[in-house]
Each structure stands twice: as C-alpha cells, then as structure tokens.
Write a protein that holds these residues in place. Structure first.
Motif, PDB file in Angstrom:
ATOM      1  N   ASN A   7      67.687  21.790  73.222  1.00 32.50           N
ATOM      2  CA  ASN A   7      68.776  21.503  72.286  1.00 32.50           C
ATOM      3  C   ASN A   7      69.238  20.056  72.410  1.00 32.50           C
ATOM      4  O   ASN A   7      69.433  19.372  71.403  1.00 32.50           O
ATOM      5  CB  ASN A   7      69.958  22.445  72.511  1.00 32.50           C
ATOM      6  CG  ASN A   7      69.708  23.824  71.967  1.00 32.50           C
ATOM      7  OD1 ASN A   7      68.976  23.999  71.006  1.00 32.50           O
ATOM      8  ND2 ASN A   7      70.296  24.816  72.590  1.00 32.50           N
ATOM      9  N   LEU A   8      69.421  19.585  73.635  1.00 32.74           N
ATOM     10  CA  LEU A   8      69.839  18.194  73.843  1.00 32.74           C
ATOM     11  C   LEU A   8      68.793  17.250  73.279  1.00 32.74           C
ATOM     12  O   LEU A   8      69.123  16.289  72.577  1.00 32.74           O
ATOM     13  CB  LEU A   8      70.079  17.911  75.323  1.00 32.74           C
ATOM     14  CG  LEU A   8      70.481  16.477  75.660  1.00 32.74           C
ATOM     15  CD1 LEU A   8      71.775  16.080  74.950  1.00 32.74           C
ATOM     16  CD2 LEU A   8      70.632  16.318  77.177  1.00 32.74           C
ATOM     17  N   ARG A   9      67.547  17.534  73.547  1.00 33.26           N
ATOM     18  CA  ARG A   9      66.454  16.695  73.039  1.00 33.26           C
ATOM     19  C   ARG A   9      66.472  16.661  71.509  1.00 33.26           C
ATOM     20  O   ARG A   9      66.302  15.598  70.899  1.00 33.26           O
ATOM     21  CB  ARG A   9      65.138  17.265  73.555  1.00 33.26           C
ATOM     22  CG  ARG A   9      63.941  16.501  73.153  1.00 33.26           C
ATOM     23  CD  ARG A   9      62.729  17.122  73.815  1.00 33.26           C
ATOM     24  NE  ARG A   9      61.554  16.753  73.079  1.00 33.26           N
ATOM     25  CZ  ARG A   9      60.515  17.524  72.886  1.00 33.26           C
ATOM     26  NH1 ARG A   9      60.481  18.721  73.376  1.00 33.26           N
ATOM     27  NH2 ARG A   9      59.495  17.096  72.205  1.00 33.26           N
ATOM     28  N   LEU A  10      66.683  17.797  70.882  1.00 30.29           N
ATOM     29  CA  LEU A  10      66.735  17.873  69.427  1.00 30.29           C
ATOM     30  C   LEU A  10      67.872  17.022  68.861  1.00 30.29           C
ATOM     31  O   LEU A  10      67.676  16.242  67.930  1.00 30.29           O
ATOM     32  CB  LEU A  10      66.898  19.330  68.996  1.00 30.29           C
ATOM     33  CG  LEU A  10      67.035  19.574  67.499  1.00 30.29           C
ATOM     34  CD1 LEU A  10      65.733  19.253  66.785  1.00 30.29           C
ATOM     35  CD2 LEU A  10      67.441  21.015  67.251  1.00 30.29           C
ATOM     36  N   PHE A  11      69.072  17.139  69.431  1.00 24.14           N
ATOM     37  CA  PHE A  11      70.213  16.355  68.954  1.00 24.14           C
ATOM     38  C   PHE A  11      69.990  14.866  69.176  1.00 24.14           C
ATOM     39  O   PHE A  11      70.299  14.051  68.309  1.00 24.14           O
ATOM     40  CB  PHE A  11      71.507  16.804  69.645  1.00 24.14           C
ATOM     41  CG  PHE A  11      72.141  17.997  69.010  1.00 24.14           C
ATOM     42  CD1 PHE A  11      72.911  17.866  67.861  1.00 24.14           C
ATOM     43  CD2 PHE A  11      71.978  19.260  69.557  1.00 24.14           C
ATOM     44  CE1 PHE A  11      73.502  18.967  67.269  1.00 24.14           C
ATOM     45  CE2 PHE A  11      72.573  20.368  68.974  1.00 24.14           C
ATOM     46  CZ  PHE A  11      73.326  20.227  67.823  1.00 24.14           C
ATOM     47  N   LEU A  12      69.469  14.495  70.336  1.00 26.07           N
ATOM     48  CA  LEU A  12      69.207  13.077  70.617  1.00 26.07           C
ATOM     49  C   LEU A  12      68.214  12.498  69.614  1.00 26.07           C
ATOM     50  O   LEU A  12      68.431  11.424  69.063  1.00 26.07           O
ATOM     51  CB  LEU A  12      68.646  12.916  72.030  1.00 26.07           C
ATOM     52  CG  LEU A  12      69.629  13.023  73.170  1.00 26.07           C
ATOM     53  CD1 LEU A  12      68.870  13.131  74.495  1.00 26.07           C
ATOM     54  CD2 LEU A  12      70.578  11.851  73.189  1.00 26.07           C
ATOM     55  N   TRP A  13      67.132  13.215  69.406  1.00 20.83           N
ATOM     56  CA  TRP A  13      66.088  12.723  68.517  1.00 20.83           C
ATOM     57  C   TRP A  13      66.607  12.618  67.083  1.00 20.83           C
ATOM     58  O   TRP A  13      66.361  11.626  66.400  1.00 20.83           O
ATOM     59  CB  TRP A  13      64.879  13.639  68.618  1.00 20.83           C
ATOM     60  CG  TRP A  13      63.733  13.222  67.776  1.00 20.83           C
ATOM     61  CD1 TRP A  13      63.166  13.944  66.776  1.00 20.83           C
ATOM     62  CD2 TRP A  13      62.999  11.992  67.832  1.00 20.83           C
ATOM     63  NE1 TRP A  13      62.130  13.240  66.212  1.00 20.83           N
ATOM     64  CE2 TRP A  13      62.003  12.045  66.844  1.00 20.83           C
ATOM     65  CE3 TRP A  13      63.091  10.862  68.617  1.00 20.83           C
ATOM     66  CZ2 TRP A  13      61.101  11.003  66.615  1.00 20.83           C
ATOM     67  CZ3 TRP A  13      62.195   9.819  68.390  1.00 20.83           C
ATOM     68  CH2 TRP A  13      61.229   9.893  67.412  1.00 20.83           C
ATOM     69  N   ALA A  14      67.357  13.618  66.626  1.00 26.19           N
ATOM     70  CA  ALA A  14      67.889  13.599  65.258  1.00 26.19           C
ATOM     71  C   ALA A  14      68.860  12.441  65.054  1.00 26.19           C
ATOM     72  O   ALA A  14      68.784  11.722  64.055  1.00 26.19           O
ATOM     73  CB  ALA A  14      68.568  14.927  64.941  1.00 26.19           C
ATOM     74  N   ARG A  15      69.768  12.254  65.998  1.00 25.90           N
ATOM     75  CA  ARG A  15      70.740  11.158  65.865  1.00 25.90           C
ATOM     76  C   ARG A  15      70.048   9.807  65.919  1.00 25.90           C
ATOM     77  O   ARG A  15      70.369   8.900  65.150  1.00 25.90           O
ATOM     78  CB  ARG A  15      71.815  11.261  66.937  1.00 25.90           C
ATOM     79  CG  ARG A  15      72.853  10.157  66.840  1.00 25.90           C
ATOM     80  CD  ARG A  15      74.109  10.531  67.582  1.00 25.90           C
ATOM     81  NE  ARG A  15      74.979   9.412  67.804  1.00 25.90           N
ATOM     82  CZ  ARG A  15      75.849   8.934  66.916  1.00 25.90           C
ATOM     83  NH1 ARG A  15      75.945   9.492  65.738  1.00 25.90           N
ATOM     84  NH2 ARG A  15      76.620   7.906  67.206  1.00 25.90           N
ATOM     85  N   ALA A  16      69.082   9.667  66.829  1.00 27.82           N
ATOM     86  CA  ALA A  16      68.362   8.393  66.941  1.00 27.82           C
ATOM     87  C   ALA A  16      67.586   8.100  65.660  1.00 27.82           C
ATOM     88  O   ALA A  16      67.630   6.970  65.156  1.00 27.82           O
ATOM     89  CB  ALA A  16      67.424   8.427  68.141  1.00 27.82           C
ATOM     90  N   PRO A  26      61.623   1.608  62.021  1.00 29.69           N
ATOM     91  CA  PRO A  26      60.778   2.801  62.135  1.00 29.69           C
ATOM     92  C   PRO A  26      61.353   3.770  63.179  1.00 29.69           C
ATOM     93  O   PRO A  26      61.825   3.351  64.224  1.00 29.69           O
ATOM     94  CB  PRO A  26      59.421   2.252  62.580  1.00 29.69           C
ATOM     95  CG  PRO A  26      59.694   0.904  63.136  1.00 29.69           C
ATOM     96  CD  PRO A  26      60.942   0.393  62.472  1.00 29.69           C
ATOM     97  N   ALA A  27      61.298   5.051  62.847  1.00 28.28           N
ATOM     98  CA  ALA A  27      61.853   6.079  63.736  1.00 28.28           C
ATOM     99  C   ALA A  27      60.764   6.584  64.676  1.00 28.28           C
ATOM    100  O   ALA A  27      60.304   7.712  64.582  1.00 28.28           O
ATOM    101  CB  ALA A  27      62.448   7.215  62.923  1.00 28.28           C
ATOM    102  N   GLY A  96      83.201  14.803  61.091  1.00 23.80           N
ATOM    103  CA  GLY A  96      82.515  15.617  62.085  1.00 23.80           C
ATOM    104  C   GLY A  96      81.324  14.908  62.677  1.00 23.80           C
ATOM    105  O   GLY A  96      81.147  13.707  62.504  1.00 23.80           O
ATOM    106  N   ILE A  97      80.496  15.693  63.350  1.00 26.83           N
ATOM    107  CA  ILE A  97      79.342  15.094  64.010  1.00 26.83           C
ATOM    108  C   ILE A  97      78.155  14.942  63.067  1.00 26.83           C
ATOM    109  O   ILE A  97      77.213  14.248  63.372  1.00 26.83           O
ATOM    110  CB  ILE A  97      78.923  15.880  65.269  1.00 26.83           C
ATOM    111  CG1 ILE A  97      78.447  17.288  64.919  1.00 26.83           C
ATOM    112  CG2 ILE A  97      80.034  15.910  66.275  1.00 26.83           C
ATOM    113  CD1 ILE A  97      77.819  18.007  66.071  1.00 26.83           C
ATOM    114  N   ALA A  98      78.192  15.610  61.916  1.00 27.32           N
ATOM    115  CA  ALA A  98      77.085  15.492  60.965  1.00 27.32           C
ATOM    116  C   ALA A  98      77.226  14.215  60.148  1.00 27.32           C
ATOM    117  O   ALA A  98      78.335  13.800  59.839  1.00 27.32           O
ATOM    118  CB  ALA A  98      77.059  16.698  60.039  1.00 27.32           C
ATOM    119  N   PRO A  99      76.103  13.596  59.767  1.00 33.56           N
ATOM    120  CA  PRO A  99      76.180  12.363  58.983  1.00 33.56           C
ATOM    121  C   PRO A  99      76.457  12.603  57.499  1.00 33.56           C
ATOM    122  O   PRO A  99      76.496  11.666  56.737  1.00 33.56           O
ATOM    123  CB  PRO A  99      74.806  11.729  59.183  1.00 33.56           C
ATOM    124  CG  PRO A  99      73.909  12.871  59.452  1.00 33.56           C
ATOM    125  CD  PRO A  99      74.745  13.898  60.172  1.00 33.56           C
TER     126      PRO A  99
END
Length: 119
Positions: A7-16, A26-27, A96-99
């Motif tokens: 879950n942490l990895r998913l949130f980090l990757w999505a935000r980055a 480039p992502a 919120g936390i969503a963009p």
C-alpha cells in the motif's frame, strides 16, 4: 489482500508519477525515487528499496508516508495507512489527499467502460 508495504509503495508511486507529470518530466522509477528522496530527505537507496518493495525501517516508511499525506495507525496489531493531511502536506484542489475534486472523481468513475456499472 495488499500488505502494508504494498500500500505504501502504491501511494508513493502514484504521488510521484502525478508530481513528475505535472512538471512535464518522465515518470520513471529513477525519477520517482529521486523526487521522493529530495522531498523527504531520505537516502536515495532507501527510497529505491521502498519503491521496489524491499525492506525499509519504520522511520523511513513514516517519512515517506507523510509525504503522501498518510500516517500509520495500528489495527488489530498490524500497521495500516490512513489519511493525515497536515499543514505540511500539499493538498489537492478539494483540500484532500487526492489531486482531483470529488465531483471530478465521480465523473471519471461514471465514464469508465464498465458494463456492470451501466445498469
């Protein structure tokens, strides 16, 4: 069921990815790791390990979770991530936390090509 680290990895990757794309960069994995390391002041190798699903300490995980607007709380003896939009967190347009605004997310969800959602 996803684990805490997944879950942490998913949130980090999505935000980055979101931040990199906003800047027109480039992502890639390397760019995401460098962005997170610079923003959190966590060693680049530790960020790469966390993004890659490897081991990282609770302190490292906590610092990177805060960058995503998250914090750890125990649930049934195991750590889980919950939203924690503090003053230091750069909030999305809805606060919120969503963009995205909640209405925009609803619109996107309704426009998905899912046959079971059209009834």
């Amino acid at each position: 069921m996803m684990t805490f680290r997944q879950n942490l990895r998913l949130f980090l990757w999505a935000r980055a990815q979101h931040r990199l794309r906003q800047e027109g960069w480039p992502a890639t994995f390397s760019a995401a790791a460098e962005l997170i390391a610079g923003a959190t002041k966590v060693d680049l190798q530790k960020v790469r390990a966390t993004l890659g699903g490897g081991f990282s300490t609770h302190e490292t995980q906590s610092r990177m979770a805060r960058w995503c607007g998250l914090k750890f709380v125990p649930k049934h003896g195991a750590p889980v991530l919950v939203a924690d939009p503090t003053d230091a967190f750069e909030r999305g347009p809805g606060g919120g936390i969503a963009p995205f605004e909640p209405e925009e997310l609803r619109r996107r969800f309704k426009e998905r090509d899912c046959p079971h959602e059209r009834a």
